[in-house]
Design a protein around this motif. Structure first.
Motif, mmCIF file in Angstrom:
data_model
loop_
_atom_site.group_PDB
_atom_site.id
_atom_site.type_symbol
_atom_site.label_atom_id
_atom_site.label_comp_id
_atom_site.label_asym_id
_atom_site.label_seq_id
_atom_site.Cartn_x
_atom_site.Cartn_y
_atom_site.Cartn_z
ATOM 1 N N PRO A 251 -11.590 17.155 8.322
ATOM 2 C CA PRO A 251 -11.300 17.716 6.987
ATOM 3 C C PRO A 251 -11.979 19.054 6.715
ATOM 4 N N SER A 252 -13.136 19.302 7.294
ATOM 5 C CA SER A 252 -13.825 20.571 7.047
ATOM 6 C C SER A 252 -13.147 21.748 7.736
ATOM 7 N N GLY B 235 -5.676 23.809 4.188
ATOM 8 C CA GLY B 235 -4.490 23.313 3.504
ATOM 9 C C GLY B 235 -3.486 22.741 4.480
ATOM 10 N N LEU B 236 -2.547 21.963 3.931
ATOM 11 C CA LEU B 236 -1.471 21.364 4.732
ATOM 12 C C LEU B 236 -0.132 21.671 4.076
ATOM 13 N N VAL B 237 0.873 21.965 4.886
ATOM 14 C CA VAL B 237 2.254 22.074 4.429
ATOM 15 C C VAL B 237 3.014 21.036 5.251
ATOM 16 N N LEU C 26 -9.383 28.847 20.179
ATOM 17 C CA LEU C 26 -8.972 30.086 19.521
ATOM 18 C C LEU C 26 -9.996 30.585 18.505
ATOM 19 N N ASN C 27 -11.141 29.891 18.420
ATOM 20 C CA ASN C 27 -12.221 30.266 17.501
ATOM 21 C C ASN C 27 -11.750 30.372 16.057
ATOM 22 N N ILE C 28 -10.960 29.398 15.628
ATOM 23 C CA ILE C 28 -10.465 29.354 14.254
ATOM 24 C C ILE C 28 -11.364 28.400 13.472
ATOM 25 N N PRO C 29 -12.144 28.924 12.515
ATOM 26 C CA PRO C 29 -13.073 28.058 11.789
ATOM 27 C C PRO C 29 -12.380 27.119 10.808
ATOM 28 N N GLN C 30 -11.300 27.593 10.176
ATOM 29 C CA GLN C 30 -10.576 26.787 9.209
ATOM 30 C C GLN C 30 -9.120 27.247 9.219
ATOM 31 N N THR C 31 -8.186 26.314 8.984
ATOM 32 C CA THR C 31 -6.783 26.657 9.133
ATOM 33 C C THR C 31 -5.914 25.986 8.078
ATOM 34 N N VAL C 32 -4.751 26.556 7.862
ATOM 35 C CA VAL C 32 -3.688 25.913 7.102
ATOM 36 C C VAL C 32 -2.665 25.488 8.145
ATOM 37 N N ILE C 33 -2.309 24.221 8.136
ATOM 38 C CA ILE C 33 -1.412 23.694 9.157
ATOM 39 C C ILE C 33 -0.055 23.396 8.532
ATOM 40 N N PHE C 34 0.999 23.880 9.167
ATOM 41 C CA PHE C 34 2.373 23.599 8.771
ATOM 42 C C PHE C 34 2.952 22.641 9.793
ATOM 43 N N GLY C 35 3.495 21.528 9.335
ATOM 44 C CA GLY C 35 4.108 20.575 10.252
ATOM 45 C C GLY C 35 5.399 20.019 9.689
ATOM 46 N N GLU C 36 6.387 19.846 10.548
ATOM 47 C CA GLU C 36 7.673 19.278 10.159
ATOM 48 C C GLU C 36 7.953 18.077 11.043
ATOM 49 N N GLY C 37 8.397 16.972 10.445
ATOM 50 C CA GLY C 37 8.697 15.760 11.204
ATOM 51 C C GLY C 37 7.434 15.195 11.832
ATOM 52 N N ALA C 38 7.483 15.015 13.141
ATOM 53 C CA ALA C 38 6.318 14.497 13.852
ATOM 54 C C ALA C 38 5.140 15.466 13.747
#
Length: 69
Positions: free
Chosen positions: A55-56, A60-62, A30-42
Motif C-alpha cells: 500500500p505504501s 492510486g488505482l484505476v 525501475l526505481n519507482i517509489p510510488q505509482t498509479v496503476i491502471f488495470g483492465e480485466g485481469a
C-alpha cells in the motif's frame, strides 16, 4: 522468482497472485517509489493484489472491469 523463470521451470501460466507478487520487482527495478496503476480485466485484479501487498507504493488505482478470481 521472475516471471521468465516461472515459465521455464514450471511450464504453466502464473496465477494472478504470482503476477501480483512479482510486480514489485518491476517497480523496484525501475526505481519507482510510488505509482498509479491502471488495470483492465485481469490487470485490475493484479493491480488490487499489488495495492494490498504494497500500500505504501501505490498512490492510486484505476480499475476497469476487474475480474472476481
Amino acid at each position: 522468482m521472475y516471471v521468465e523463470e516461472f515459465f521455464l521451470f514450471s511450464r504453466k501460466y502464473p496465477s494472478l497472485d504470482d503476477i501480483g507478487s512479482e510486480l514489485i520487482n518491476v517497480v523496484d527495478r525501475l526505481n519507482i517509489p510510488q505509482t498509479v496503476i491502471f488495470g483492465e480485466g485481469a490487470g485490475a485484479n493484479i493491480a488490487c493484489r499489488f495495492a494490498i501487498e504494497h500500500p505504501s507504493r501505490v498512490h492510486g488505482l484505476v480499475l476497469v472491469h476487474p475480474t472476481g478470481t
